[in-house]
Design a protein around this motif. Structure first.
Motif, PDB file in Angstrom:
ATOM      1  N   SER A 137       0.840  -1.197   0.000  1.00 17.47           N
ATOM      2  CA  SER A 137       0.000   0.000   0.000  1.00 17.47           C
ATOM      3  C   SER A 137       0.879   1.252   0.000  1.00 17.47           C
ATOM      4  O   SER A 137       1.771   1.371  -0.827  1.00 17.47           O
ATOM      5  CB  SER A 137      -0.972  -0.029   1.182  1.00 17.47           C
ATOM      6  OG  SER A 137      -1.772  -1.200   1.126  1.00 17.47           O
ATOM      7  N   CYS A 523     -12.015  -7.138  -1.718  1.00 17.30           N
ATOM      8  CA  CYS A 523     -12.394  -6.563  -0.428  1.00 17.30           C
ATOM      9  C   CYS A 523     -11.647  -5.248  -0.210  1.00 17.30           C
ATOM     10  O   CYS A 523     -10.503  -5.095  -0.626  1.00 17.30           O
ATOM     11  CB  CYS A 523     -12.055  -7.519   0.720  1.00 17.30           C
ATOM     12  SG  CYS A 523     -13.087  -9.001   0.765  1.00 17.30           S
ATOM     13  N   SER A 524     -12.313  -4.310   0.425  1.00 20.09           N
ATOM     14  CA  SER A 524     -11.660  -3.047   0.778  1.00 20.09           C
ATOM     15  C   SER A 524     -11.285  -3.094   2.251  1.00 20.09           C
ATOM     16  O   SER A 524     -11.993  -3.687   3.072  1.00 20.09           O
ATOM     17  CB  SER A 524     -12.581  -1.858   0.501  1.00 20.09           C
ATOM     18  OG  SER A 524     -13.771  -1.971   1.261  1.00 20.09           O
ATOM     19  N   TYR A 525     -10.169  -2.458   2.568  1.00 22.27           N
ATOM     20  CA  TYR A 525      -9.648  -2.476   3.922  1.00 22.27           C
ATOM     21  C   TYR A 525      -9.417  -1.052   4.408  1.00 22.27           C
ATOM     22  O   TYR A 525      -9.005  -0.185   3.630  1.00 22.27           O
ATOM     23  CB  TYR A 525      -8.309  -3.225   3.969  1.00 22.27           C
ATOM     24  CG  TYR A 525      -8.405  -4.701   3.684  1.00 22.27           C
ATOM     25  CD1 TYR A 525      -8.471  -5.634   4.712  1.00 22.27           C
ATOM     26  CD2 TYR A 525      -8.419  -5.182   2.368  1.00 22.27           C
ATOM     27  CE1 TYR A 525      -8.545  -6.999   4.450  1.00 22.27           C
ATOM     28  CE2 TYR A 525      -8.498  -6.541   2.086  1.00 22.27           C
ATOM     29  CZ  TYR A 525      -8.558  -7.450   3.134  1.00 22.27           C
ATOM     30  OH  TYR A 525      -8.638  -8.788   2.876  1.00 22.27           O
ATOM     31  N   CYS A 541     -16.308  -9.874   4.517  1.00 23.62           N
ATOM     32  CA  CYS A 541     -16.088  -9.714   3.081  1.00 23.62           C
ATOM     33  C   CYS A 541     -15.422 -10.976   2.551  1.00 23.62           C
ATOM     34  O   CYS A 541     -14.366 -11.376   3.038  1.00 23.62           O
ATOM     35  CB  CYS A 541     -15.208  -8.500   2.797  1.00 23.62           C
ATOM     36  SG  CYS A 541     -14.910  -8.237   1.026  1.00 23.62           S
TER      37      CYS A 541
END
Length: 544
Positions: A137, A523-525, A541
């Protein structure tokens, strides 16, 4: 040395160096006549051999008080206030790779290893960050370069007879919120919405490191691996800490197997609970070569040597190998940036303590007594830290009671650490002595790895509750990673004089084929470094 300069190695303790450029994994040196050589037939024996070590703090994980000049250049950066390696990396921007590698290259060199052996020391503890493997990220750290220099440390350690305790000092999300975890702020490791995901990611990194150092080329130099530095027990809680410790132990022993020579000793930190009455003393009874690491730093926990010595003796009898992974000669918190950039010491008058050049013999002798008593009480010790760099503002180094190299020169650190032997005897007498007999499993002997089923059942991962206040039902909703990713391997050194040397693949156990924990596709985190109070998902998710 690597830069072409030379030095004369002077060791008055019978130590010698040994290195053959054409056989880089051959027998190594011996730090002192009383310390075991590296690669010899006479192996390290915890019942008779004693760790006398220092930390190489501030090297592969930077800290402002240890390497102030590295931070001072950017401390007034208005776009990115610099507090830790995360913000320093951002502030360095396009210069990150060049400036950080220059720091790695110059702050600790081969000569330091020679000087450490010549000082009567036989181990070093080396903190590294997870970015030795990767960053994901928006993590701004310089990836991989620190591992290049850790590999140099292995070769220098072999050459001079210095063993290494490798410590994973900085974990994803931060295990304590302090600057030496990579990013200061909140604890997002086993705490908050991303607490489990960050721990899963860490388990993969621990496997990667353990597989590398368990290879026959490296295992004799790196016999101990610390899985987390200074986990914040008060924030994470006993259930969360022990859950992760079990998961890490189980993961690593499945990778390396059990028994003498099967992978490194696994060191767990006591979370500042103290080893005398720590809940960890009965933790995972029967575990194979599990070591307990305490950091009774006198500045923050006023030293009472008798208590430290008694606690250490009792821990070694009941738990096993017990290390003093960090301590210093400090009796106050004086020192430039000791508690972080811009910090102000709580001690009312630091002028005397900061001006180490003016210390008289009486003061030097008093500080030396703190050093000696702490060494004797902790027994297998690692002083924090070997060296502190000069400040460009002060024109010299600060925090002298944390500076082993300076203390060695000026007199508040002994020329021979064996001088510490017996310092506590006048207080303790003979009633609390440790006789060298550890539980057999603690040193890989009979029954090693036979953790009782009830212990395993009570330390499940993920845990039944998670701080700050998640219930078992809510834990099922937390974002997690999935073990479906490709496992990275750490690269090995190259040797120009021995291009055909067998350096290993980075992976010692072909049967360890579990995949890496990675984000679930689709999936979003939330921000994994700032998710303590993030919104809890209403449903798990499962991905795209």
């Amino acid at each position: 040395m690597d830069d072409g300069t030379t030095f004369v190695y002077q060791n008055t303790f019978g130590g010698y160096w040994a290195a053959d450029p054409k056989d880089p994994f051959g027998p190594g040196g011996q730090a002192q006549s009383w310390s075991k050589e590296i690669g010899g037939n006479d192996k390290w024996d915890w019942s008779t051999d004693v760790v006398r070590g220092v930390n190489l703090g501030g090297w592969l994980v930077t800290e402002p008080f240890i390497v102030p000049a590295l931070y001072e250049k950017y401390v007034n950066n208005t776009a990115t206030p610099v507090l830790d390696e995360w913000t320093l990396s951002i502030a360095m921007g396009a210069n990150l790779a060049q400036e950080m590698e220059e720091h790695y290259k110059t702050f600790v060199t081969e000569k330091d290893f020679a000087d450490i052996a010549a000082a009567g020391l036989n181990w070093v503890r080396i903190p590294i960050g997870f970015w030795a493997i990767e960053a994901i990220s928006d993590e701004p750290f310089l990836v991989g370069t620190s591992w290049t220099y850790f590999l140099k440390a292995i070769q220098w350690g072999r050459k001079y007879g210095i063993r290494i305790y490798l410590d994973l000092h900085a974990l994803p999300g931060s295990q304590n919120g302090w600057n030496h975890s990579g990013k200061s702020g909140t604890v997002n490791f086993m705490n908050g919405v991303m607490g489990i995901a960050n721990a899963q990611r860490t388990l993969t990194y621990l496997r990667i490191i353990a597989e590398f150092i368990s290879q026959e080329q490296y295992q004799d130099v790196v016999p101990i691996m610390g899985i987390v530095n200074e986990i914040l027990w008060g924030t994470i809680g006993e259930v969360g800490v022990q859950s992760f410790y079990w998961a890490a132990y189980d993961t690593l022993r499945k990778s390396t197997y059990v028994g003498i020579g099967a992978g490194p000793y696994i060191a767990i930190h006591d979370g500042f609970q103290g080893v005398r009455s720590s809940p960890l003393l009965s933790f995972l009874a029967g575990a194979d070569r599990l070591a307990l690491d305490q950091h009774p730093v006198g500045t923050f926990f006023p030293p009472t040597a008798d208590a430290w010595a008694i606690a250490t003796n009792q821990s070694q009898k009941t738990f096993g190998v017990t290390l003093g992974g960090e301590f210093s000669a400090a009796i106050n918190d004086c020192g430039y940036w000791l508690s972080g950039i811009g910090s102000t010491p709580s001690s009312p008058d630091c002028s005397t303590w900061d001006n180490w050049a003016s210390w008289n013999d009486t003061l030097i002798s008093s500080v030396k007594q703190v050093t000696l008593t702490s060494m004797d009480a902790l027994q297998n010790f690692f002083f924090w830290t070997w060296k502190i760099g000069n400040s460009t503002v002060l024109g010299t180094s600060s925090s002298p009671m944390w500076h082993y190299q300076l203390g060695l020169e000026k007199g508040w650190v002994p020329k021979d650490p064996r001088e510490a032997i017996g310092q506590c005897a006048s207080v303790l007498g003979s009633s609390q002595l440790f006789d060298g007999n550890y539980p057999s499993t603690a040193t890989g002997g009979m029954g090693a790895g036979s953790v009782l089923p009830d212990q395993i059942a009570s330390h499940t991962f993920p845990p039944t509750t998670l701080s700050p206040s998640f219930t078992a039902t809510q834990i099922g909703l937390l974002p997690t990673y999935t073990p479906t990713g490709t496992v990275k391997t750490l690269f090995a050194p190259t040797f120009t004089a021995a291009p055909s040397a067998v350096v290993g693949t980075g992976w010692t156990n072909d049967a360890d084929n579990a995949l890496a924990f990675v984000p679930v596709a689709g999936c979003s985190y939330p921000d994994s470094w700032d998710a303590v109070n993030a919104t809890l998902p209403s449903a798990p998710c499962t991905g795209a």
